[in-house]
Write an enzyme that holds these catalytic residues in place. Structure first.
Site, mmCIF file in Angstrom:
data_model
loop_
_atom_site.group_PDB
_atom_site.id
_atom_site.type_symbol
_atom_site.label_atom_id
_atom_site.label_comp_id
_atom_site.label_asym_id
_atom_site.label_seq_id
_atom_site.Cartn_x
_atom_site.Cartn_y
_atom_site.Cartn_z
ATOM 1 N N LYS A 68 0.869 -1.186 0.000
ATOM 2 C CA LYS A 68 0.000 0.000 0.000
ATOM 3 C C LYS A 68 0.904 1.233 0.000
ATOM 4 O O LYS A 68 1.939 1.243 0.677
ATOM 5 C CB LYS A 68 -0.887 -0.024 1.252
ATOM 6 C CG LYS A 68 -1.906 1.125 1.318
ATOM 7 C CD LYS A 68 -2.827 0.985 2.529
ATOM 8 C CE LYS A 68 -3.861 2.106 2.595
ATOM 9 N NZ LYS A 68 -4.755 1.974 3.758
ATOM 10 N N SER A 80 -9.861 2.316 3.044
ATOM 11 C CA SER A 80 -8.926 3.022 2.190
ATOM 12 C C SER A 80 -7.983 2.118 1.403
ATOM 13 O O SER A 80 -7.403 2.559 0.408
ATOM 14 C CB SER A 80 -8.092 3.990 3.026
ATOM 15 O OG SER A 80 -7.244 3.273 3.912
ATOM 16 N N SER A 94 -10.296 -0.066 7.139
ATOM 17 C CA SER A 94 -9.636 0.075 5.836
ATOM 18 C C SER A 94 -8.978 -1.179 5.284
ATOM 19 O O SER A 94 -8.541 -1.176 4.133
ATOM 20 C CB SER A 94 -8.591 1.189 5.895
ATOM 21 O OG SER A 94 -9.217 2.445 5.854
#
Lengths: 95, 484
Positions: free
Chosen positions: B76, B151, B175
């Site tokens: 990420k 997210s 998330s």
């Protein structure tokens, strides 16, 4: 609860975020809607409840006061917007 | 090769069924060919990946290969990567090239993993739909008109579309779990303090926690073995031995007590989603687990408490973005104040600015006790709910989200509608507990996630439970159309 224009201006100053004249109403509406959500907390009885800071009640660890990092000034300043002779440059602060 | 699990890839590499270079080329080619459809990857690091793969092949040949030697993964774009742009989904960091690796990144490097690139995400991890990314929204591989969740939407979509067999992610209010649910993959948010936050760009420091995403619980266990570590550099990391999460996957779950919270099956839950989750619960019962009805009475307060605590901490954490030392700087600032205020106005997107303003409000003079103090007290109440529940049960289960993936733009102008998407996931962050999401059904051809919440540091039991479920079901093997 709704949030007044004056308050938005104060928040903008405190958080160092410029808010354009044309967006103040919209920002105020959206903040008001979030504050309305969080205001549900006010109705909760929390008498005698300790505020939680770490889920496992961990506290900050201490360590010996000795140098643990090497000096990497060049590496750090290589990614800065503006530097000179090892210093970070910003617009003139004192006349 | 892209349909093999990480467990199978590790075996294949060790048995020389294929090389890491072949594997890496294969996934890089998939990203190049398919990611235009998803926008899941912000930065591809092809050259470094191929170099790392060649090095991995040498170690495999020499017989000194560490656990993940030669296995390609994605990070990420919130984890700092030495020499590789780390944007956090923001214009503010569009030009930021960190001079160091996050501890998580370092752990994967030590384990011999090959990093293919960095995944798209909501700006500064603030969002549940990936619509707030500076790099544009990620599309759900199951339905291109729908969000992948957020997210960590880029990581979830990439794993679902087989652009990588696994990816790192972070979870502050859901998330990892919410996008895992919406994309039909498996994701785990560990106990707060299990995974180092060092070099993971901070959103809300008392809630943020990194964790793995993969297609199976078995693979999540392999990734967590590498990700979890004690780290002196993170002062909130807990010094506790990391068990071998793979070792207990095959244990039986007969007699396991599963708490089913009343509040997670109430108004607002889509009936078809509920049906899928109830069917999953029945599968556990069939395997000898016992369902126990429990109550988490303060669940409804978790969203309001979160939207004080998270923005408050974010407003403090994000003061560092001031246009002086790194990242975006506005053009021709007239004075220092203009430099700060315009850099931040131009560098941050709307949702990030909104949360900074809310946080600043909650922390400002005269409001601190009424908001932040109060929210931290309510947080204690929420934790007590769980404490009580875990005296009766081993794990807690319910839906991960109220409904399957929603369409782009459908949450409209009201930020609160989006915030309620995380109603079932936020409480575990507030309590610091581990939670995971496992695919458990399909509604309107979109995946449904089952949430498993564990007690502190009980990740091994959660992974075992999820693995046993996946031995008996095939939801985790379904593939979105056009992926094959």
């Amino acid at each position: 609860m709704s949030i007044e224009r004056q308050e938005i201006e104060k928040l903008a100053t405190l958080s160092r975020i410029a808010i354009g004249e044309d967006t103040i109403t919209e920002v105020s509406q959206r903040l008001s809607s979030v504050l309305e959500l969080v205001d549900q907390l006010q109705a909760v009885n929390t008498d005698g409840v300790e505020a939680m800071s770490h889920p496992m009640k961990a506290t900050q660890r201490l360590r010996e006061d000795e140098v643990s990092e090497i000096n990497q000034r060049e590496a750090f300043q290589a990614i800065a917007p503006d530097t000179e002779e090892g210093l970070f440059l910003v617009p003139k602060v004192i006349e | 090769m892209h349909n093999l699990t990480i467990a199978e890839l590790v075996k294949g590499l060790q048995e020389k069924a294929f090389s890491s270079v072949e594997l890496t080329q294969h996934f890089l080619a998939r990203i190049a060919k398919l990611d235009a459809n998803y926008n899941a990857v912000i930065t591809v690091t092809a050259d470094q990946a191929l170099k790392a793969a060649a090095a991995a092949d040498k170690r495999l040949a020499a017989g000194d290969a560490p656990a993940l030697c030669g296995v390609p993964i994605l990070h990420k774009d919130i984890f700092c990567t030495d020499g590789v742009r780390t944007s956090c989904g923001s214009k503010m960091l569009d030009n930021f090239i960190p001079p160091y690796n996050a501890t998580v990144v370092e752990n994967f490097e030590q384990a011999g993993a090959v990093v293919l690139g960095k995944t798209n995400m909501d700006e500064f991890a603030m969002g549940s739909s990936n619509e707030t990314s500076f790099y544009g929204p990620v599309k759900n591989p199951w339905a291109s008109d729908s969000v992948p969740g957020g997210s960590s939407g880029g990581s979830a979509a990439a794993v679902a579309a087989r652009l990588a067999p696994g990816a790192t992610a972070t979870d502050t209010g859901g998330s990892i779990r919410q996008p895992a649910a919406l994309c039909g993959i498996t994701g785990l948010k560990p106990t707060y303090g299990r995974v180092s936050r060092w070099g993971m760009i901070a959103f809300a420091s008392s809630l943020d926690q990194g964790g793995p995403m993969a297609r199976t619980a078995e693979d999540c266990a392999i990734l967590l073995n590498c990700m979890a570590s004690y780290d002196d550099k993170d002062s909130t990391c807990i010094d506790r031995e990391v068990p071998d999460y793979s070792a207990t996957l095959n244990d039986g779950i007969k007699g396991l007590k599963i708490g089913v919270p009343l509040e997670y099956f109430s108004e607002g839950l889509d009936p078809e989603t509920e049906k899928a989750v109830r069917t999953a619960l029945a599968e556990f019962e069939a395997q000898g687990a016992e369902l126990v009805e429990i109550s988490l009475p303060n669940t409804g307060l978790s969203v309001p408490a979160y939207y004080v605590i998270a923005p408050a901490e974010a407003s403090a954490n994000l003061t560092r973005f001031d246009g002086v030392r790194y990242g975006y700087r506005c053009e021709n600032p007239s004075d220092l104040n203009d430099l700060y205020t315009r850099t931040r106005a131009e560098g941050f997107g709307d949702e990030v600015k909104r949360r900074i303003l809310i946080g600043t409000y909650c922390l400002s003079a005269g409001y601190y006790d009424a908001y932040y103090g109060k929210a931290q007290q309510v947080r204690q109440l929420i934790q007590q709910d769980f404490e009580k529940a875990f005296q009766q049960v081993d794990v807690i289960m319910g839906p991960t989200t109220p409904s399957p993936a929603f369409k782009f733009g459908s949450k409209g102008d009201d930020p609160v509608a989006m915030y309620l998407e995380d109603i079932y996931t936020i409480a575990t962050n507030l309590a610091g507990l581990p939670g995971m999401s496992v695919p458990c059904g399909m509604v309107d051809e979109k995946p449904v996630g089952l949430q498993i919440i564990g007690n502190y540091f009980d990740e091994a039991r959660m992974l075992n439970t999820a693995h046993q479920f996946q031995q008996a079901t095939d939801w985790h093997t379904l593939t979105p159309e056009g992926i094959a």
